[in-house]
Design a protein around this motif. Sequence first.
Motif, short mmCIF file in Angstrom:
data_model
loop_
_atom_site.label_atom_id
_atom_site.label_comp_id
_atom_site.label_asym_id
_atom_site.label_seq_id
_atom_site.Cartn_x
_atom_site.Cartn_y
_atom_site.Cartn_z
N GLU D 187 0.82 -1.20 0.00
CA GLU D 187 0.00 0.00 0.00
C GLU D 187 0.86 1.26 0.00
OE1 GLU D 187 0.40 -2.18 2.45
OE2 GLU D 187 -0.40 -1.49 4.37
N ALA D 188 2.04 1.19 0.62
CA ALA D 188 2.93 2.36 0.64
C ALA D 188 3.51 2.61 -0.75
CB ALA D 188 4.04 2.15 1.66
N ASP D 189 3.87 1.55 -1.44
CA ASP D 189 4.39 1.72 -2.80
C ASP D 189 3.29 2.21 -3.74
OD1 ASP D 189 6.95 1.13 -2.14
OD2 ASP D 189 7.06 -0.79 -3.16
N LEU D 190 2.07 1.69 -3.56
CA LEU D 190 0.96 2.19 -4.36
C LEU D 190 0.71 3.67 -4.06
CD1 LEU D 190 -1.50 -0.84 -4.13
CD2 LEU D 190 -0.46 0.04 -6.24
N ALA D 191 0.77 4.05 -2.79
CA ALA D 191 0.55 5.44 -2.41
C ALA D 191 1.59 6.34 -3.07
CB ALA D 191 0.60 5.59 -0.89
N LYS D 192 2.85 5.93 -3.01
CA LYS D 192 3.91 6.76 -3.61
C LYS D 192 3.69 6.88 -5.12
CE LYS D 192 8.77 7.47 -4.35
NZ LYS D 192 10.16 7.31 -3.90
N ALA D 193 3.40 5.74 -5.75
CA ALA D 193 3.23 5.74 -7.21
C ALA D 193 2.06 6.63 -7.62
CB ALA D 193 3.00 4.30 -7.69
N LEU D 194 0.97 6.54 -6.89
CA LEU D 194 -0.24 7.27 -7.30
C LEU D 194 -0.15 8.74 -6.90
CD1 LEU D 194 -2.73 4.38 -6.64
CD2 LEU D 194 -2.05 5.30 -8.86
N MET D 195 0.46 9.03 -5.76
CA MET D 195 0.62 10.43 -5.35
C MET D 195 1.75 11.11 -6.14
SD MET D 195 -1.73 11.33 -3.17
CE MET D 195 -1.02 12.91 -2.71
N SER D 196 2.41 10.39 -7.03
CA SER D 196 3.40 11.02 -7.91
C SER D 196 2.76 11.48 -9.22
CB SER D 196 4.55 10.06 -8.21
OG SER D 196 4.18 9.14 -9.22
N ILE D 197 1.50 11.12 -9.42
CA ILE D 197 0.79 11.60 -10.62
C ILE D 197 0.45 13.07 -10.40
CG2 ILE D 197 -1.28 11.31 -12.05
CD1 ILE D 197 -1.39 8.38 -11.15
N PRO D 198 0.67 13.93 -11.40
CA PRO D 198 0.37 15.35 -11.22
C PRO D 198 -1.07 15.57 -10.76
CG PRO D 198 1.55 15.02 -13.28
CD PRO D 198 1.25 13.66 -12.73
N ALA D 199 -1.25 16.56 -9.85
CA ALA D 199 -2.57 17.03 -9.40
C ALA D 199 -3.26 16.13 -8.38
CB ALA D 199 -3.51 17.29 -10.58
N THR D 200 -2.56 15.10 -7.88
CA THR D 200 -3.21 14.22 -6.89
C THR D 200 -3.19 14.88 -5.51
OG1 THR D 200 -1.09 13.10 -6.70
CG2 THR D 200 -2.76 12.03 -8.02
N LYS D 201 -4.27 14.68 -4.77
CA LYS D 201 -4.39 15.26 -3.42
C LYS D 201 -4.66 14.21 -2.34
CE LYS D 201 -4.35 19.14 -2.73
NZ LYS D 201 -3.15 19.96 -2.47
N SER D 202 -5.16 13.04 -2.73
CA SER D 202 -5.50 12.05 -1.71
C SER D 202 -5.33 10.65 -2.26
CB SER D 202 -6.95 12.25 -1.23
OG SER D 202 -7.85 11.95 -2.28
N PHE D 203 -5.01 9.74 -1.34
CA PHE D 203 -4.88 8.32 -1.65
C PHE D 203 -5.62 7.55 -0.57
CE2 PHE D 203 -2.91 4.26 -0.66
CZ PHE D 203 -2.92 3.64 -1.90
N GLU D 204 -6.44 6.59 -0.98
CA GLU D 204 -7.16 5.76 -0.01
C GLU D 204 -7.05 4.30 -0.41
OE1 GLU D 204 -11.12 7.76 1.23
OE2 GLU D 204 -10.72 8.44 -0.83
N LEU D 205 -6.85 3.46 0.59
CA LEU D 205 -6.82 2.01 0.36
C LEU D 205 -8.13 1.43 0.89
CD1 LEU D 205 -5.36 -0.70 -0.28
CD2 LEU D 205 -4.54 -0.65 2.10
N GLY D 206 -8.84 0.68 0.04
CA GLY D 206 -10.08 0.03 0.47
C GLY D 206 -11.06 1.02 1.05
N SER D 207 -11.52 0.73 2.26
CA SER D 207 -12.54 1.61 2.88
C SER D 207 -12.05 3.04 3.05
CB SER D 207 -12.95 1.04 4.24
OG SER D 207 -11.84 1.08 5.13
N GLY D 208 -10.77 3.24 3.10
CA GLY D 208 -10.17 4.57 3.09
C GLY D 208 -10.65 5.48 4.20
N LEU D 209 -10.87 6.74 3.85
CA LEU D 209 -11.25 7.74 4.84
C LEU D 209 -12.58 7.36 5.50
CD1 LEU D 209 -10.15 10.35 6.03
CD2 LEU D 209 -11.38 11.60 4.25
N ASP D 210 -13.53 6.84 4.72
CA ASP D 210 -14.82 6.41 5.28
C ASP D 210 -14.62 5.40 6.40
OD1 ASP D 210 -15.86 7.92 3.20
OD2 ASP D 210 -16.27 6.16 1.93
N GLY D 211 -13.70 4.48 6.18
CA GLY D 211 -13.48 3.40 7.13
C GLY D 211 -12.97 3.89 8.48
#
Lengths: 322, 322, 322, 322
Positions: D187-211
Amino acid sequence: VQLLSGVYQGHTLGTPIALVVHNHDAQPSDYAPLHQAWRPSHADFTYEAKYGLRFPSGGGRASARETLARVAAGAIAKKILQRAGISLVAYVARVGTVGLPAQWLQALLDGRGAQPTPAATLLVSPQALMQQVQASPVRCPCPEVAAQMQAAIHQAQSAGDSLGGLIVGCAYGVPAGLGEPVFDKLEADLAKALMSIPATKSFELGSGLDGTYLHGSAHNDAFVSGGTPGAAPLPAGTATNRSGGIQGGISNGEPIWVRVGFKPTATLAQPQATAGRNGTPTVLSLAGRHDPCVLPRAVPIVEAMMALVLADHHLRHRALAG
Amino acid sequence: VQLLSGVYQGHTLGTPIALVVHNHDAQPSDYAPLHQAWRPSHADFTYEAKYGLRFPSGGGRASARETLARVAAGAIAKKILQRAGISLVAYVARVGTVGLPAQWLQALLDGRGAQPTPAATLLVSPQALMQQVQASPVRCPCPEVAAQMQAAIHQAQSAGDSLGGLIVGCAYGVPAGLGEPVFDKLEADLAKALMSIPATKSFELGSGLDGTYLHGSAHNDAFVSGGTPGAAPLPAGTATNRSGGIQGGISNGEPIWVRVGFKPTATLAQPQATAGRNGTPTVLSLAGRHDPCVLPRAVPIVEAMMALVLADHHLRHRALAG
Amino acid sequence: VQLLSGVYQGHTLGTPIALVVHNHDAQPSDYAPLHQAWRPSHADFTYEAKYGLRFPSGGGRASARETLARVAAGAIAKKILQRAGISLVAYVARVGTVGLPAQWLQALLDGRGAQPTPAATLLVSPQALMQQVQASPVRCPCPEVAAQMQAAIHQAQSAGDSLGGLIVGCAYGVPAGLGEPVFDKLEADLAKALMSIPATKSFELGSGLDGTYLHGSAHNDAFVSGGTPGAAPLPAGTATNRSGGIQGGISNGEPIWVRVGFKPTATLAQPQATAGRNGTPTVLSLAGRHDPCVLPRAVPIVEAMMALVLADHHLRHRALAG
Amino acid sequence: VQLLSGVYQGHTLGTPIALVVHNHDAQPSDYAPLHQAWRPSHADFTYEAKYGLRFPSGGGRASARETLARVAAGAIAKKILQRAGISLVAYVARVGTVGLPAQWLQALLDGRGAQPTPAATLLVSPQALMQQVQASPVRCPCPEVAAQMQAAIHQAQSAGDSLGGLIVGCAYGVPAGLGEPVFDKLEADLAKALMSIPATKSFELGSGLDGTYLHGSAHNDAFVSGGTPGAAPLPAGTATNRSGGIQGGISNGEPIWVRVGFKPTATLAQPQATAGRNGTPTVLSLAGRHDPCVLPRAVPIVEAMMALVLADHHLRHRALAG
């Protein structure tokens, strides 16, 4: 060479610099026999063993053409080092059995702390050395020896044979403190960088293999007093430089000098027995423009690889020292 | 040795294994003179130049005590390699000027594809070799030469002096295909690993420095037909092994063999002139248990470093080959 | 805590610092049921799936005890950052459904370039904030909300249940220029570092998920003129800080602020249905000292991970800027 | 696209694959105003702060054009994953305030071990989903919602404004065991990879913030018995998938699903107040073809970055598992 990115109005942008050099002089037909057999002592077989297939023309990625990228990157590394007062010179010290006379080695063994001998002054001035090397077609700074080297290379070429030899690489102006104690020792990183150049067989730091025959009392480099006085006065240098400018993974302020041995070129014009890809013995005869001795062309590669390692360690040390 | 983590009921857990070895035999008083001066050819000065301070007792991290961790890690790497059929043997080939006779080198130069000579069979059987090495206090497989080495070491010790020498490292059973074409060539990684061992001055792959004097026609290793038949029949090996088992960064299935040169120990029992930290010349006299020759103790370190490199490349290749 | 290496007379030596903390309070019997079943939403099963075996007591390496090492390393990183004028504060912003009032978020959204509102000044002064956080047992800077959080945690604990929540992490004094454009963007490295903390479910930079509902005209942070005049006058900052102090992978001089969501603790005191290792359904009942809410304990971990990332980028930038 | 290296007769050679895409549609004049001012919430200023200069046309390396290389590399990663039975689908779940209805989220929360509901079957079949996404110009699988999203984007464009939103990324067929316990958690590697895309502000795994609002008893994913029987019977899966397919850094065999938030595009057609490079306030008006909403174009980038992370971990795990 085509500059694709990273440069704007004559300045680097801080972002990756991409260069492309297109090879417009390929002659794939020269390599046709390699579709059916593996060249002795070349990477044809090992690539095929690893990947299940290989690019037969031109040796693929095992071609020394690959080193063009190293030299291009090294040119940028040299610019970084220049601003830090570090300069690099490499030269051919031996081709086959034709080598520089003994005083050249002696000049390398003389330390900065010693009263420099006239010979040493003459021989190790970086600028003078660089000019002498550039003036020589075989990249050997001594004209008499250079002529003998050229003759030996022509003789090998006529016989469809090849020659190896030895290159000396020197870095001047390296401050004390570059390197790491265990994991990325400066000599270890230099060894990796230089042994990654195609056709290399040996790496030596300072006194190298010769030094391993000596007693400690004859090999140690004594520190000489007289450096900048202060709370922690630095030494003026060492009386000799068998250490090659590095002690325990870290530069000591003396010139760094290493030697790299290259094997004779594996690709020969004369016929060679080898195994065919059909399972039976075969004889391989190769036309083409194969270099009978890579040494002169390897000089800028040695400088480039040394520059890349030193630039990395210069930046790492700057992060530490602020 | 204390096992802190990573092991459960005799099995590794897949998570980091932490070992601690406490040194209960330190004698810091032996190093008292080093508070005021830098040992010639040791890392005392370079550490101080880099970090602004150093740990004076025992040479700090520049002590060969550091290599204990390498040998411990290497022991685990050897277990991984063993399951892949790869074994390692290193031995002392020369101490000062006392070296193994020529047929030992010849045995290393003989390839797997050649009809092995009786000498070669005798000399390079990994198991026999390993036993001979372990039976020798100086880690030299030839008893006659080992006796001469011991005598030379005792003589140097009596004179308060030290000796260097040469270690051969061999890896048997390495399949063709381990390594990388450019960035992490197998020989480059071996060079870095071995040149990171304290006191190393030279690294050679296969024919090494000797090979750079030869013509290509005398140096090339011819492939020998007769391997597994099939769509892409492999060669049976090479008739000679001057390549040292690696071609173009990738293993070729022959035994890998390298040579590592060690300088004479820098720390001497006899007085040595050097620069004092107060800015004036001084003479350094050191008591203590300094080893007059590190070669015998370096043998397991060479094996460990080779094992770590080969285990890494074995795992990398397994990721590729699935 | 035992200091094994890297420190001498109160100073770091520049070489690795090894710390050991022995756990003298383990109660392996609490974990006996885990030998036969996998806890829902815990790493018991995934470790077993990956490695073929796992260490059943205490969750092995998946235990939050592992984060002790992060906090220890973070303490050193904070010392490096302190010398560069960078300080860090994290706090619990929400436990379950009990959260800080809206003006806290507003204070974070206010930029340095704006005339700071009294609320913002009060709320974001790093020193005041740090004191308020340390004074609170649940690490929430607002005493009224902290009391409600404690009540919610006690209630969950009484029910054998657990709670999640949200932590805010802020870095003050970060200069413009830390980070990288593509491969190691500052926000990407922060995301990786923070999403590597056990039990994390979400990472947000600045306006985060809320910001993705807005129009660009309402979301953009306008630069405010008035910084240091000169050849290239810098802006005084931005009027708002929805960017969270980072634009395009690189810090912009505003405070960096992120939010990290934590799930409710997976290990519960109440019985849970799950699959047994014998292939049949089972009910898992666990005694032991399981934390009903990790948030308060996770505050120093968030600070530590942010400190490690910022210290790395601070050193990298120093290598560049000299 | 031009293929420079690494491919031969339709097969990869195992060596680096270099692709070049030349941009023949650049309009540098559109960016002329950026020579004198910094766009709000864009990287113009931070690049200049870091490097001392920047490439003003097209945003330089901060342009989303950079992501073309990610998609190209991701295409190769997807081929590797396909052979391992892993497939990826991403889609736009929300644009501004227009989002998919609740049952879509429910379908993601349903685990593999549960009796799949008809809705879930319909919604999460990778092939069906992929087709629905590709059929939609805004890359939203629900045609009704897609139409509303398009309307919202056109409205923002007419106002010279921009919109953000949310993308869901799913990976199907990921076996249990990919990932690492601490340093490179999946999940940490996914977070880094996805938060490296321009304009990203949030990353959530599964239930994420709701959970993070739920109690543990409502959040935990119960393991369901019924997997392959044997010495160590695996569970059939989990009844719910709030974990998002990852527990403690390692995949658990359920579909991996994440959510990535994108801010509204920073570059606007409407005039914006900002600081000028001459030190005074200015208003920036930009012509050009700026995208009012990056979400639809970001879908293949999300898939590509997930594919790169999963392919890496697939290869790493293969090295371990042999």
